[in-house]
Design a protein around this motif. Sequence first.
Motif, PDB file in Angstrom:
ATOM      1  N   LYS A 164     -25.821 -21.920 -16.171  1.00 21.57           N
ATOM      2  CA  LYS A 164     -25.126 -22.479 -17.334  1.00 21.57           C
ATOM      3  C   LYS A 164     -24.316 -21.402 -18.040  1.00 21.57           C
ATOM      4  O   LYS A 164     -23.160 -21.608 -18.364  1.00 21.57           O
ATOM      5  N   THR A 165     -24.939 -20.267 -18.284  1.00 20.90           N
ATOM      6  CA  THR A 165     -24.282 -19.145 -18.947  1.00 20.90           C
ATOM      7  C   THR A 165     -23.936 -18.115 -17.891  1.00 20.90           C
ATOM      8  O   THR A 165     -24.830 -17.593 -17.218  1.00 20.90           O
ATOM      9  N   TRP A 166     -22.643 -17.854 -17.729  1.00 21.19           N
ATOM     10  CA  TRP A 166     -22.174 -16.950 -16.684  1.00 21.19           C
ATOM     11  C   TRP A 166     -21.528 -15.724 -17.309  1.00 21.19           C
ATOM     12  O   TRP A 166     -20.745 -15.829 -18.241  1.00 21.19           O
ATOM     13  N   LYS A 167     -21.860 -14.560 -16.770  1.00 24.38           N
ATOM     14  CA  LYS A 167     -21.223 -13.290 -17.133  1.00 24.38           C
ATOM     15  C   LYS A 167     -20.431 -12.842 -15.916  1.00 24.38           C
ATOM     16  O   LYS A 167     -20.695 -13.269 -14.790  1.00 24.38           O
ATOM     17  N   VAL A 168     -19.461 -11.976 -16.110  1.00 22.10           N
ATOM     18  CA  VAL A 168     -18.610 -11.558 -14.997  1.00 22.10           C
ATOM     19  C   VAL A 168     -18.629 -10.048 -14.817  1.00 22.10           C
ATOM     20  O   VAL A 168     -18.909  -9.297 -15.753  1.00 22.10           O
ATOM     21  N   VAL A 169     -18.331  -9.649 -13.611  1.00 21.18           N
ATOM     22  CA  VAL A 169     -18.098  -8.245 -13.279  1.00 21.18           C
ATOM     23  C   VAL A 169     -16.992  -8.230 -12.223  1.00 21.18           C
ATOM     24  O   VAL A 169     -16.982  -9.067 -11.317  1.00 21.18           O
ATOM     25  N   TYR A 170     -16.028  -7.310 -12.399  1.00 22.65           N
ATOM     26  CA  TYR A 170     -14.940  -7.237 -11.436  1.00 22.65           C
ATOM     27  C   TYR A 170     -15.476  -6.906 -10.051  1.00 22.65           C
ATOM     28  O   TYR A 170     -16.336  -6.037  -9.900  1.00 22.65           O
ATOM     29  N   ALA A 171     -14.967  -7.581  -9.056  1.00 23.05           N
ATOM     30  CA  ALA A 171     -15.386  -7.384  -7.665  1.00 23.05           C
ATOM     31  C   ALA A 171     -14.245  -6.713  -6.910  1.00 23.05           C
ATOM     32  O   ALA A 171     -13.645  -7.291  -6.016  1.00 23.05           O
ATOM     33  N   GLU A 172     -13.939  -5.488  -7.316  1.00 26.33           N
ATOM     34  CA  GLU A 172     -12.854  -4.738  -6.699  1.00 26.33           C
ATOM     35  C   GLU A 172     -13.428  -3.639  -5.824  1.00 26.33           C
ATOM     36  O   GLU A 172     -14.399  -2.976  -6.195  1.00 26.33           O
ATOM     37  N   LYS A 173     -12.802  -3.428  -4.667  1.00 25.64           N
ATOM     38  CA  LYS A 173     -13.312  -2.443  -3.708  1.00 25.64           C
ATOM     39  C   LYS A 173     -13.419  -1.047  -4.324  1.00 25.64           C
ATOM     40  O   LYS A 173     -14.351  -0.312  -4.023  1.00 25.64           O
ATOM     41  N   GLU A 174     -12.480  -0.685  -5.209  1.00 25.68           N
ATOM     42  CA  GLU A 174     -12.533   0.652  -5.801  1.00 25.68           C
ATOM     43  C   GLU A 174     -13.709   0.825  -6.771  1.00 25.68           C
ATOM     44  O   GLU A 174     -14.047   1.930  -7.151  1.00 25.68           O
ATOM     45  N   LEU A 175     -14.333  -0.265  -7.150  1.00 26.95           N
ATOM     46  CA  LEU A 175     -15.507  -0.203  -8.029  1.00 26.95           C
ATOM     47  C   LEU A 175     -16.823  -0.285  -7.254  1.00 26.95           C
ATOM     48  O   LEU A 175     -17.896  -0.223  -7.846  1.00 26.95           O
ATOM     49  N   SER A 177     -18.607   1.660  -5.453  1.00 26.66           N
ATOM     50  CA  SER A 177     -19.610   2.714  -5.623  1.00 26.66           C
ATOM     51  C   SER A 177     -20.386   2.536  -6.932  1.00 26.66           C
ATOM     52  O   SER A 177     -21.587   2.786  -6.986  1.00 26.66           O
ATOM     53  N   GLN A 178     -19.715   2.069  -7.987  1.00 25.49           N
ATOM     54  CA  GLN A 178     -20.407   1.787  -9.251  1.00 25.49           C
ATOM     55  C   GLN A 178     -21.274   0.534  -9.115  1.00 25.49           C
ATOM     56  O   GLN A 178     -22.377   0.475  -9.643  1.00 25.49           O
ATOM     57  N   LEU A 179     -20.762  -0.440  -8.405  1.00 18.17           N
ATOM     58  CA  LEU A 179     -21.449  -1.720  -8.302  1.00 18.17           C
ATOM     59  C   LEU A 179     -22.719  -1.655  -7.444  1.00 18.17           C
ATOM     60  O   LEU A 179     -23.562  -2.536  -7.541  1.00 18.17           O
ATOM     61  N   THR A 180     -22.865  -0.605  -6.631  1.00 19.53           N
ATOM     62  CA  THR A 180     -24.087  -0.483  -5.825  1.00 19.53           C
ATOM     63  C   THR A 180     -25.323  -0.382  -6.708  1.00 19.53           C
ATOM     64  O   THR A 180     -26.416  -0.739  -6.282  1.00 19.53           O
ATOM     65  N   LYS A 181     -25.141   0.095  -7.925  1.00 13.97           N
ATOM     66  CA  LYS A 181     -26.261   0.227  -8.860  1.00 13.97           C
ATOM     67  C   LYS A 181     -26.429  -1.018  -9.731  1.00 13.97           C
ATOM     68  O   LYS A 181     -27.333  -1.089 -10.539  1.00 13.97           O
ATOM     69  N   VAL A 182     -25.536  -1.998  -9.548  1.00 14.87           N
ATOM     70  CA  VAL A 182     -25.518  -3.178 -10.416  1.00 14.87           C
ATOM     71  C   VAL A 182     -25.797  -4.469  -9.645  1.00 14.87           C
ATOM     72  O   VAL A 182     -26.538  -5.332 -10.118  1.00 14.87           O
ATOM     73  N   LEU A 183     -25.207  -4.601  -8.466  1.00 11.53           N
ATOM     74  CA  LEU A 183     -25.315  -5.827  -7.683  1.00 11.53           C
ATOM     75  C   LEU A 183     -26.241  -5.633  -6.489  1.00 11.53           C
ATOM     76  O   LEU A 183     -26.304  -4.540  -5.923  1.00 11.53           O
ATOM     77  N   PRO A 184     -26.935  -6.692  -6.086  1.00 12.94           N
ATOM     78  CA  PRO A 184     -27.798  -6.607  -4.902  1.00 12.94           C
ATOM     79  C   PRO A 184     -26.965  -6.306  -3.644  1.00 12.94           C
ATOM     80  O   PRO A 184     -25.818  -6.717  -3.534  1.00 12.94           O
ATOM     81  N   LYS A 185     -27.568  -5.587  -2.705  1.00 17.80           N
ATOM     82  CA  LYS A 185     -26.886  -5.212  -1.462  1.00 17.80           C
ATOM     83  C   LYS A 185     -26.337  -6.436  -0.740  1.00 17.80           C
ATOM     84  O   LYS A 185     -25.219  -6.404  -0.223  1.00 17.80           O
ATOM     85  N   LYS A 186     -27.093  -7.514  -0.716  1.00 16.68           N
ATOM     86  CA  LYS A 186     -26.671  -8.743  -0.031  1.00 16.68           C
ATOM     87  C   LYS A 186     -25.338  -9.251  -0.594  1.00 16.68           C
ATOM     88  O   LYS A 186     -24.482  -9.740   0.149  1.00 16.68           O
ATOM     89  N   ILE A 187     -25.130  -9.101  -1.876  1.00 12.43           N
ATOM     90  CA  ILE A 187     -23.880  -9.533  -2.521  1.00 12.43           C
ATOM     91  C   ILE A 187     -22.778  -8.515  -2.271  1.00 12.43           C
ATOM     92  O   ILE A 187     -21.653  -8.868  -1.954  1.00 12.43           O
ATOM     93  N   LEU A 188     -23.109  -7.226  -2.400  1.00 11.24           N
ATOM     94  CA  LEU A 188     -22.119  -6.158  -2.165  1.00 11.24           C
ATOM     95  C   LEU A 188     -21.549  -6.205  -0.755  1.00 11.24           C
ATOM     96  O   LEU A 188     -20.369  -5.928  -0.552  1.00 11.24           O
ATOM     97  N   ASP A 189     -22.390  -6.544   0.214  1.00 13.73           N
ATOM     98  CA  ASP A 189     -21.932  -6.576   1.603  1.00 13.73           C
ATOM     99  C   ASP A 189     -20.861  -7.625   1.845  1.00 13.73           C
ATOM    100  O   ASP A 189     -20.122  -7.549   2.830  1.00 13.73           O
ATOM    101  N   LYS A 190     -20.725  -8.565   0.931  1.00 16.47           N
ATOM    102  CA  LYS A 190     -19.706  -9.622   1.074  1.00 16.47           C
ATOM    103  C   LYS A 190     -18.371  -9.240   0.454  1.00 16.47           C
ATOM    104  O   LYS A 190     -17.390  -9.952   0.603  1.00 16.47           O
ATOM    105  N   MET A 191     -18.346  -8.122  -0.253  1.00 16.06           N
ATOM    106  CA  MET A 191     -17.103  -7.679  -0.903  1.00 16.06           C
ATOM    107  C   MET A 191     -16.123  -7.117   0.102  1.00 16.06           C
ATOM    108  O   MET A 191     -16.423  -6.450   1.013  1.00 16.06           O
TER     109      MET A 191
END
Length: 191
Positions: A164-175, A177-191
């Motif tokens: 119901k309540t959604w937050k966002v984070v940019y899904a850009e390839k240049e980010l 390395s930062q997102l590895t500490k934020v998003l699960p590996k299963k999700i990162l692998d789809k980027m």
Amino acid sequence: MKNKIFSFALIIFFALGFAQNATGTEDQSIRKSVVFFANTIKYKQLDKTIDCIYPKYFTVFPKEQMTQILNMTYNNPFVKIDVKDMKFVSVGKPELVDGEYFSLVSYFLKMRADVSSMNDDMKKNISKMLSSKYGKNNIEYNAKEGAYTINAPMSVYAISKDKKTWKVVYAEKELKSQLTKVLPKKILDKM
């Protein structure tokens, strides 16, 4: 026998209708959150923009730093950026990972960047940066106005615990390395 077949068909029809409606509601909820996020940028309500960002992102990129970057980008006296329009490309089906739902959302932001107050060298640098970031085919310079029109392809992950309540984070390839500490590996692998 005909009654049983008819009853079974009716049950399947209603079940599919319910599933379709639930998916449509999720999709609408995600779209609404992403549109709200884009509108906070469009109307330069940058404190609200910060509120739309996935809180875990601030564990690797401090909120104060994000606020400064947003202010430098959207309240810059040398490059006036205005968001004109937003068009969705796709909204991914939410995937449950570690107690949170993740949906990859792709869209285009049509923006105008007024660089009329810059000298020619600075304009060339801006052109190179925009071409590199968004692709040469997605930018157009109007010399008469001294402004770029940018059709910026964007991707964000919409993240929710309750769909119901959604937050966002940019899904850009240049980010990534930062997102590895934020998003699960299963999700990162789809980027």
